[in-house]
Design a protein around this motif. Structure first.
Motif, short mmCIF file in Angstrom:
data_model
loop_
_atom_site.label_atom_id
_atom_site.label_comp_id
_atom_site.label_asym_id
_atom_site.label_seq_id
_atom_site.Cartn_x
_atom_site.Cartn_y
_atom_site.Cartn_z
N TYR A 98 -0.74 4.88 -1.18
CA TYR A 98 -1.85 5.04 -0.23
C TYR A 98 -1.33 5.55 1.11
N MET A 130 0.82 -1.20 0.00
CA MET A 130 0.00 0.00 0.00
C MET A 130 0.86 1.26 0.00
N THR A 187 -1.35 4.80 4.70
CA THR A 187 -1.61 3.52 5.33
C THR A 187 -0.87 3.40 6.66
#
Length: 448
Positions: free
Chosen positions: A438, A433, A440
């Motif tokens: 992202y 991720m 995360t």
């Protein structure tokens, strides 16, 4: 396999009787360009091929199936949508990997092809996976575009020996603990395997079987994926309890070498009378009463999946969706939509069921046909479909499942413990991720 033209086949007298009154609506019977459909080899392929035959018979239009192994079909689709022009007019997209097609912008919104097109109200929506909101990057029926029509409702279901339940006076289990008790009772009394679960590594195998445990215990891959929170929670206490139960069932009621069990092996154990239970996709039901394949004709029953105490049943969605690539001419898009529209109609769905397919419309599950003994899986589907849960909605799912297949398989094989399995998978998924951009993070490591 390569391209396979679909030619008319003989239809049983039961099917023929119903098809005599099935007439394609005029709007869908008009002449269309030939279409080419890429699809996977699977237990439900024959039913879909039969309904394609019917489409050709009713409309005079031509449809060709390009049939491939699971991974081969995915690779052909990936290549086709990135080419200057796709060789396929309909992509039969797996319910695990559809986010790649959605977020990549490869599929044409169906209402862009025809502004008047709509989803038939009796078609199941599979946890809203038919729509995609490109601005929010989420699956959302309220704000998204309709990108696909479901073509197969492949959720997981518990197959079990109904005759042995009756023989031993067993009740349908509500919880995993109750299932384990039933499995052990039959295993000890009948000298057969109590419970079969997939645990072999594949494109997706053990992950699909573990997910209903994870969800029913209140665990999740991410903290709040539906609202864009991709903090990794796979190593939560709830996930640990789910994995411990999965392992306990494998160890106490499973076959020898449970980590080597794949879907074909589970089916083989059931149809040869060597197992009392198995978690399988619903499409496998077509083999249970086939006298050419099964030694337990009429003896297999179906139930919704058990759940954790205080939790809810959560069958995993691994359905298949029909989408139309953007990179084909408008005439081919219209032809592809004509087929999908014809396919979703209630009368077609009833015929699909009668021809051995797994329908995606309540029209087929709520009629008299569903109450026949040979269709005893259908009432369970009515119960299970509203509770079925998607696994993830991001294209990184292909990378994530590669991690979970290895980690879960190693846990079943006894190479690592459940705590190490969950901690290591969470760390790898967090990195996936992060690398994908992202925001995360992950929970602190579980302690042994």
């Amino acid at each position: 396999m390569g391209s396979m033209p679909i030619t008319p086949r003989a239809i049983s007298f039961v099917v023929a009787a119903s098809l005599a009154v099935l007439v394609a609506p005029e709007s869908r019977a008009q002449t269309q360009e030939p279409i080419n459909i890429v699809i996977n080899q699977s237990p439900w392929l024959q039913g879909f091929a039969n309904i394609v035959d019917l489409y050709q018979e009713q409309t005079g239009n031509t449809a060709t199936l390009d049939v491939n192994p699971y991974a081969g079909s995915l690779e052909k689709q990936r290549n086709a949508v990135r080419a200057a022009e796709s060789e396929y007019d309909i992509l039969i997209v797996n319910g695990i990997f559809y986010p790649e097609m959605y977020q990549g912008g490869f599929l044409e919104p169906l209402t862009k092809i025809d502004a008047d097109f709509s989803l038939d109200p009796q078609v199941y929506t599979f946890d809203d996976t038919l729509w995609y909101d490109a601005e929010a990057n989420t699956v959302n029926a309220e704000t998204g575009d309709l990108l696909t029509i479901p073509v197969n409702p492949n959720i997981t279901m518990m197959f079990y020996r109904a005759d042995l339940y009756e023989k031993h006076g067993l009740a349908i289990p509500e919880t995993w603990e109750e299932l384990l008790a039933n499995a052990k009772t039959i295993q000890e009394a009948e000298n057969i395997v109590g419970m079969m679960q997939r645990a072999a590594r594949a494109t997706i195998s053990i992950s699909w079987d573990y997910w209903p445990y994870l969800n029913s215990y209140g665990g999740a891959l991410f903290r709040d994926e539906g609202n864009g929170d991709f903090f990794v929670t796979l190593n939560s206490p709830e996930a640990l309890e789910a994995l411990k139960m999965y392992l306990q069932i494998a160890q106490e009621a499973g076959p020898p070498n449970p980590a080597s069990m794949d879907q074909a092996t589970l089916i083989q154990y059931l149809v040869t009378g060597q197992a009392a239970h198995a978690i399988l996709p619903v499409a496998a039901q077509s083999q249970m009463d086939d006298p050419n394949k099964s030694a337990v004709v009429g003896k297999i029953g179906y139930m919704n999946l058990p759940h954790a105490s205080g939790g809810e049943s959560a069958p995993a969605i691994g359905h298949w969706l029909g989408g139309i690539p953007k990179n084909i001419p408008d005439g081919r898009k219209q032809a592809a939509l004509a087929f999908l529209d014809w396919f979703q109609q209630p009368e077609t769905q009833v015929a699909y069921a009668e021809m051995g397919g797994s329908p995606i419309s309540a029209a087929a599950y709520e009629g008299a046909f569903s109450e026949k003994p040979e269709n005893r899986y259908m009432p369970v589907m009515r119960e299970a479909l509203p509770t079925a849960r998607r696994m993830w909605t991001i294209p990184e799912g292909a990378e994530i499942v590669a991690v979970t297949e290895v980690g879960l398989n190693r846990a079943v094989a006894g190479e690592i413990g459940p705590v190490e399995a969950l901690n290591s998978m969470a760390a790898e998924i967090e990195k996936i991720m992060q690398d994908a951009g992202y925001e995360t993070g992950r929970l602190p490591d579980l302690a042994d």
